[in-house]
Enzyme design. Structure first.
Site, short mmCIF file in Angstrom:
data_model
loop_
_atom_site.label_atom_id
_atom_site.label_comp_id
_atom_site.label_asym_id
_atom_site.label_seq_id
_atom_site.Cartn_x
_atom_site.Cartn_y
_atom_site.Cartn_z
N ARG A 198 0.81 -1.21 0.00
CA ARG A 198 0.00 0.00 0.00
C ARG A 198 0.85 1.26 0.00
NH1 ARG A 198 -4.84 -2.40 2.68
NH2 ARG A 198 -6.60 -0.98 2.50
N ARG A 233 -21.55 -1.53 3.31
CA ARG A 233 -20.76 -2.75 3.51
C ARG A 233 -20.95 -3.32 4.91
NH1 ARG A 233 -14.75 -2.73 1.33
NH2 ARG A 233 -14.19 -1.37 3.06
P1 AMP Z 1 -8.50 -3.29 4.31
O1 AMP Z 1 -9.22 -4.40 4.99
O2 AMP Z 1 -7.55 -3.76 3.24
O3 AMP Z 1 -9.43 -2.19 3.83
O4 AMP Z 1 -7.55 -2.61 5.41
C1 AMP Z 1 -8.08 -2.01 6.57
C2 AMP Z 1 -7.05 -1.12 7.21
O5 AMP Z 1 -5.92 -1.91 7.64
C3 AMP Z 1 -6.45 -0.05 6.31
O6 AMP Z 1 -7.26 1.12 6.23
C4 AMP Z 1 -5.13 0.23 7.04
O7 AMP Z 1 -5.33 1.01 8.21
C5 AMP Z 1 -4.72 -1.17 7.49
N1 AMP Z 1 -3.89 -1.84 6.46
C6 AMP Z 1 -4.22 -2.95 5.74
N2 AMP Z 1 -3.23 -3.29 4.90
C7 AMP Z 1 -2.25 -2.36 5.08
C8 AMP Z 1 -0.99 -2.14 4.49
N3 AMP Z 1 -0.52 -2.94 3.50
N4 AMP Z 1 -0.25 -1.07 4.93
C9 AMP Z 1 -0.70 -0.26 5.90
N5 AMP Z 1 -1.89 -0.40 6.49
C10 AMP Z 1 -2.67 -1.45 6.09
#
Ligand code: AMP
Length: 215
Positions: free
Chosen positions: A87, A126
């Site tokens: 990310r 969602r």
């Molecule tokens: P997601 O379920 O992919 O929408 O991720 C939820 C939250 O987890 C994100 O908004 C970030 O706060 C954190 N997160 C997930 N993956 C990453 C990553 N690769 N780098 C940094 N934060 C992450």
């Protein structure tokens, strides 16, 4: 068949929904750093404690935490579909180094997107299963029974970081820190398949299957 893939895109683009299905069809594990971090928070691990406040605010968790989590998870896997990683450009560089060290290559990157208004609507509706983390949507993909997961019978909840103020922050983080990851892999000549996910879920999935060559 492709074995090492990334699925990329802003929150609400449909990464989670399609990644689970695609990983199943490719026979590789679906590895989602967001799910792993939520699991760490639920099991009250030291990593979960460090990550929780960032996630609640809609900010990215620091690179070093996520990179070591991911490194350990993929160490013994010969294939995977990574969802939500990398990310940031430093995360992308760390992944590129891990792959070089194992002398393997990325087979491609699926880049999903949709207009911002649709992203916001999707996230507002969602609902995520507390048990298996399957994702449903009140408006676009409702479960048979409100509040109950069709897959495992678990309780469906609205993630705290799906509240509007956190979502706006997540979209801003995506634009500034995450979107440059696409150019990073394009420069490395990784195949990139772009999918605009405005259509019906099954139509989008057909497009994805054609793109990665499994239709
Ligand atoms: P997601 O379920 O992919 O929408 O991720 C939820 C939250 O987890 C994100 O908004 C970030 O706060 C954190 N997160 C997930 N993956 C990453 C990553 N690769 N780098 C940094 N934060 C992450």
């Amino acid at each position: 068949m492709v074995r090492r893939l990334l699925i990329f895109g802003p929150p609400g683009a449909g990464k989670g929904t399609h990644a689970k299905r695609l990983a199943h069809d490719l026979g590789v594990p679906h590895i989602a750093t967001g799910e792993m971090l939520r699991g760490a928070i639920a099991s009250k691990t030291p990593l979960g404690a460090k990550a929780e406040a960032y996630i609640r605010r809609g900010e990215l968790v620091p690179d070093e935490l996520v990179v070591s989590l991911l490194r350990a998870r993929i160490a013994d896997e010969s294939g995977w579909l990574l969802d939500g990683f990398p990310r940031t450009v430093p995360q992308a560089k760390a992944l590129a180094t891990m792959l070089d060290e194992s002398d393997v290559k990325l087979d491609g990157m699926l880049s999903m997107d949709a207009p911002e208004e649709l992203l916001l609507n999707r996230i507002a509706g969602r609902r995520t299963c507390d048990g298996c983390q399957a994702v449903w949507n009140e408006f676009y993909r409702p479960p048979a029974k409100t509040g109950v997961c069709d897959d495992c019978g678990g309780n469906l909840s609205h993630r705290p970081d799906d509240e509007e103020h956190a979502v706006r922050r997540r979209l801003a983080e995506y634009r500034t820190k995450t979107s440059p990851v696409l150019a990073f892999f394009a420069e490395k000549r990784v195949p990139i398949w772009t999918v605009i996910s405005t259509n019906d879920v099954d139509d989008v999935y057909d497009h994805i299957k054609k793109s990665v060559g499994i239709s």
